[in-house]
Write an enzyme that holds these catalytic residues in place. Structure first.
Site, PDB file in Angstrom:
ATOM      1  N   GLY A  29       0.822  -1.210   0.000  1.00 14.80           N
ATOM      2  CA  GLY A  29       0.000   0.000   0.000  1.00 14.80           C
ATOM      3  C   GLY A  29       0.850   1.251   0.000  1.00 14.80           C
ATOM      4  O   GLY A  29       2.059   1.186  -0.207  1.00 14.80           O
ATOM      5  N   ASN A  30       0.211   2.395   0.214  1.00 15.28           N
ATOM      6  CA  ASN A  30       0.943   3.656   0.254  1.00 15.28           C
ATOM      7  C   ASN A  30       0.353   4.581   1.318  1.00 15.28           C
ATOM      8  O   ASN A  30      -0.657   4.264   1.933  1.00 15.28           O
ATOM      9  CB  ASN A  30       0.963   4.315  -1.133  1.00 15.28           C
ATOM     10  N   HIS A  31       0.991   5.738   1.499  1.00 14.04           N
ATOM     11  CA  HIS A  31       0.635   6.630   2.611  1.00 14.04           C
ATOM     12  C   HIS A  31      -0.467   7.628   2.279  1.00 14.04           C
ATOM     13  O   HIS A  31      -0.698   8.551   3.041  1.00 14.04           O
ATOM     14  CB  HIS A  31       1.875   7.414   3.074  1.00 14.04           C
TER      15      HIS A  31
END
Ligand code: C5P
Length: 234
Positions: A29-31
């Site tokens: 995933g990412n932020h």
């Protein structure tokens, strides 16, 4: 008072980050916080638009009132929702942080530690949803009049090539409006404040003041309102 200039405009907005499953309990995933896309949805709805928000993973962006929310996980799920919904939208905004890659295979059971240490993760390339929407419009699957908006997060400043990268990305993706965010040094991702430029396909370039994502949203929607064809707004 807010302008009521998007009255009746059908808008589909993506927000948040996609999650690409590795096994039943893990993902890549990412932020992305989802805050910019949610701020856009809220502001557009307040200006009279009928908004659908296709939301990936977010961190507490607050539920906008009077907005239909569709939750998705992966880039391919997001693509499917965006593509279907874009067919009857006047405006499509891709504010989501879409993962460029996904694990080639999703393990059916939780991956074990094993005796040989870690094993490599193999990746496939995800579809570019924004470019796909532009291609669909060119082929008539999405109305020619639909306005398509993309985002670009670029590191650096105006002199450091951010604008040049933005201009090149606008051409490459073929969208009508590109929101270029200057990132790095704690800017944009996960923060409250944003700054950057708005670049249109017809060559307009507007600097955005450093300010809240709500302010950014209102500036972006001013530009969107100017791009929606005359007569479409009741
Ligand atoms: O190429 P880049 O990832 O910088 O482009 C960002 C823009 O493209 C954003 O609007 C993002 O939502 C969209 N995008 C997409 N599908 C991808 C990657 C990015 O629609 N696989």
């Amino acid at each position: 008072a807010l302008p009521y200039d998007l009255s009746g405009v059908r808008m589909v907005i993506s927000a948040g980050g996609t999650r690409e499953a590795l096994d039943p309990v893990r993902y890549l995933g990412n932020h992305s916080s989802g805050k910019q896309g949610y701020a856009l949805a809220r502001a557009a709805s307040q200006r009279g638009a009928r908004v659908t928000l296709v939301s990936g993973a977010t961190s507490d962006p607050g539920e906008p009132a009077s907005v239909e929310i569709v939750h998705v996980d992966s880039a391919r799920e997001m693509q499917s929702e965006m593509t279907t919904r874009a067919a009857d939208a006047d405006v499509v905004i891709m504010a989501a942080a879409v993962a460029d890659f996904r694990p080639t295979a999703v393990a059916g059971a939780k991956i074990k530690k094993g005796d040989d240490g870690p094993s490599p993760i193999h990746l496939d390339t995800n579809p570019d949803i924004l470019a796909g929407l532009v291609a669909d419009r060119a082929q008539g699957r999405i109305p020619r009049s639909t306005v398509i908006v993309g985002f670009a997060a670029e590191t650096g400043d105006a002199d450091g090539g951010v604008l040049d990268h933005g201009r090149a990305k606008l051409r490459r993706k073929g969208c009508d409006l590109l929101v270029v965010n200057a990132v790095g040094g704690g800017k944009a991702f996960g923060t409250e404040d944003n700054t950057g430029w708005l670049l249109t396909a017809d060559g307009r370039e507007t600097g955005l003041p450093f300010g809240s994502k709500t302010l950014m949203a209102s500036r972006i929607l001013d530009e969107v309102a100017a791009l929606v064809p005359d007569g479409q707004v009741p």
